[in-house]
Scaffold this active site. Sequence first.
Site, mmCIF file in Angstrom:
data_model
loop_
_atom_site.group_PDB
_atom_site.id
_atom_site.type_symbol
_atom_site.label_atom_id
_atom_site.label_comp_id
_atom_site.label_asym_id
_atom_site.label_seq_id
_atom_site.Cartn_x
_atom_site.Cartn_y
_atom_site.Cartn_z
ATOM 1 N N TYR A 114 49.936 -74.139 -51.332
ATOM 2 C CA TYR A 114 49.238 -72.943 -50.871
ATOM 3 C C TYR A 114 49.086 -71.927 -52.005
ATOM 4 O O TYR A 114 48.077 -71.255 -52.117
ATOM 5 C CB TYR A 114 50.006 -72.320 -49.709
ATOM 6 C CG TYR A 114 49.652 -70.877 -49.454
ATOM 7 C CD1 TYR A 114 48.483 -70.541 -48.787
ATOM 8 C CD2 TYR A 114 50.477 -69.849 -49.905
ATOM 9 C CE1 TYR A 114 48.151 -69.220 -48.562
ATOM 10 C CE2 TYR A 114 50.151 -68.540 -49.693
ATOM 11 C CZ TYR A 114 48.993 -68.224 -49.011
ATOM 12 O OH TYR A 114 48.666 -66.916 -48.803
ATOM 13 N N LYS A 115 50.113 -71.827 -52.853
ATOM 14 C CA LYS A 115 50.074 -70.832 -53.916
ATOM 15 C C LYS A 115 48.954 -71.103 -54.912
ATOM 16 O O LYS A 115 48.522 -70.202 -55.615
ATOM 17 C CB LYS A 115 51.435 -70.795 -54.632
ATOM 18 C CG LYS A 115 52.573 -70.344 -53.713
ATOM 19 C CD LYS A 115 53.901 -70.385 -54.432
ATOM 20 C CE LYS A 115 55.030 -69.954 -53.507
ATOM 21 N NZ LYS A 115 56.353 -70.017 -54.156
ATOM 22 N N THR A 116 48.481 -72.357 -55.026
ATOM 23 C CA THR A 116 47.386 -72.660 -55.941
ATOM 24 C C THR A 116 46.029 -72.471 -55.288
ATOM 25 O O THR A 116 45.020 -72.638 -55.942
ATOM 26 C CB THR A 116 47.502 -74.110 -56.435
ATOM 27 O OG1 THR A 116 47.389 -74.995 -55.312
ATOM 28 C CG2 THR A 116 48.836 -74.329 -57.127
#
EC number: 3.6.4.12
Length: 654
Positions: free
Chosen positions: A24-26
């Site tokens: 998700y962070k990417t």
Amino acid sequence: MADAQDNRPGEDEEEEEEIDDSAYKTMKDAVLFAIDVSPTMLERPPKSEDKKAERDSATSAALKCAYQLMQQRIISNPNDMMGILLFGTEQTDLKDGDSMFQHCYLLADLDVPSAQDVKRLRGLVENEEEAEQILKPAKDGASIATVLFCANQIFTTKAPNFSSRRLFLVTDNDYPVRVKADKDTAVTRARDLYDLGCTIDLFPITQPDHSFDRSRFYDDLVYPTSPSDPDAPVAVPSTTKIAKSGEGITLLKQLLSSINSKATPRRALFTLPLELGPDLKIGVKGYILIKRQEHVKSCYVWVGGEKPQIVSSSTSHMADDTARVVEKLELRKAYKFGGDAITFTPDEIIKIRQAFGDPVIRIIGFKPISCLPIWTNTNKATFIYPSEADYIGSTRVFSALQQKLLESKKMALVWFIARRNASPTLCALIPAQEKINEDGEQTMPPGMWLIPLPFADDLRQFPEQAGDVLKTTDELTDKMRIIIEQLQLPKGVYDPVKYPNPDLQWFYRILQAMALEEELPDQPDDKTVPRFKQIDKRCGEYIANYGKEFAVAFDQVAKSTLSHRGRATGKHASVDPEDAPAPKRVKKEPKVKEENGDDDMTDEQMATIYGKGQLSKQTVVVLKSFLQQRSQATSGKKADLVERVQDYLESKAT
């Protein structure tokens, strides 16, 4: 469109779910504006006395649009990158000293926008002298192949791991090449961008003396958005609806509206198999199209020093007895049962949470849509769309199911588990028809809605309706119909996009003013406030006539409908004794008097009431009378009176 934050695992989930969290962070967005600086783009429209006429050149309008978009994204999407590339300029500047890409000027490098970047862009928009130095067109212009190759290098260098990379191309030149070889080169460069995972969005500008024709060049360069694209559950408005300079609606508003429609990447809430029967599955993606947006606190800021700094937080567990730091491996999950803490191993916790099986949408039956009342929609509905990623042929099967449900006017009952560790839900799967606007553009693709059904505990009984229902007269209904007809919205359609949330807009406006060191605004711009002058102009006379008719009709309706209900005219009500209802406050006091024939309640009677636990149900009059006959204080609230009666009865018992 729902953000991917809805799909993040909770804090109490296991390490296997943390892999999805890192993914998700990417999921960040990188947008690069490529703005043409040609002589025609720099021409100002002719002066006009119309207040709504365009005042800026196409290039200036595009820069203002980028400035406003950067203001929005610096708050709403603080992790996304944004850059501005000017092409066709006399100067060549790519920040790193590279002069390979002639007539390309990197005004803002592709990076997370900071307050200083916004200030610099604002200065360029407001300072015409500085703008003239930078926005000086070259004689030969820039090759479109060079621009695309330059954008490729910027994305590869600055945003190599981003899930969404997009190039916003703003130009009025519908044939930016001289020979066919240049066109082939440009198409090759565009294909390289698509292979990189980057999409190209064209924003064509039509000049008063020349209409932009996409078919000459850009139809071979820019791939149109396909409705079957799994990443586009809602079709993007076509860019053939060209923004025109110098007409009624300003170019800036048209560009900003068009760019905002593409500004947010469409991220799926979940990707699950749709099980139609044993060993028959297709792939679908779920999207939340309408969701309440609230203030999001993205970080903490420490203001104790000379300069505010973003706080880097960390969490640690401490033992109560020794104050020792407890490692994560030493922690065990437990549930209280019968006063004892029952502990479970991580494997047992996983088995308990996943006892209902893997995430799935499983059809368990079909029912007529008429069996589903509107009040069953108690939670957010999810729009599902076919996906070919896991199961080839899902689109055809999904389309056949959707069309069959529409023809039969039926819905499917499904067993729905959204993700691992989630509780199962029974949902109604309702088909949705394709929607097309007046211009022939698809505004909603054909799909299906997943509506959670309430359980028995979620339903509440309606209150019983007392007495007769108050009804209006036919004359008042006719007059109100005229008023409603005069207050209809344009085309009779409510468009929520035109009415932004004033609370959120005010919150972001204050943050923007503090970050950019601007003056704080005095009052918010609330577009939800009714336009009272326009309302009075349209139907003020009809509303006044309705008020007069209502005053006359109210007396007639009140006499015939409300007389038996004891309509009060003030503190003293004029009511017919025969039609008046019995007083509500007379409950147990008259019953006691009738049974015993005494005017006062005895100690034995009150002790009996106290033994049944009904002492607090007695009226204040009964309690005060009981205490007064026994020379007890009668001041205070009802709770004080109950306590005094209780103390008196206990003292008599001892």
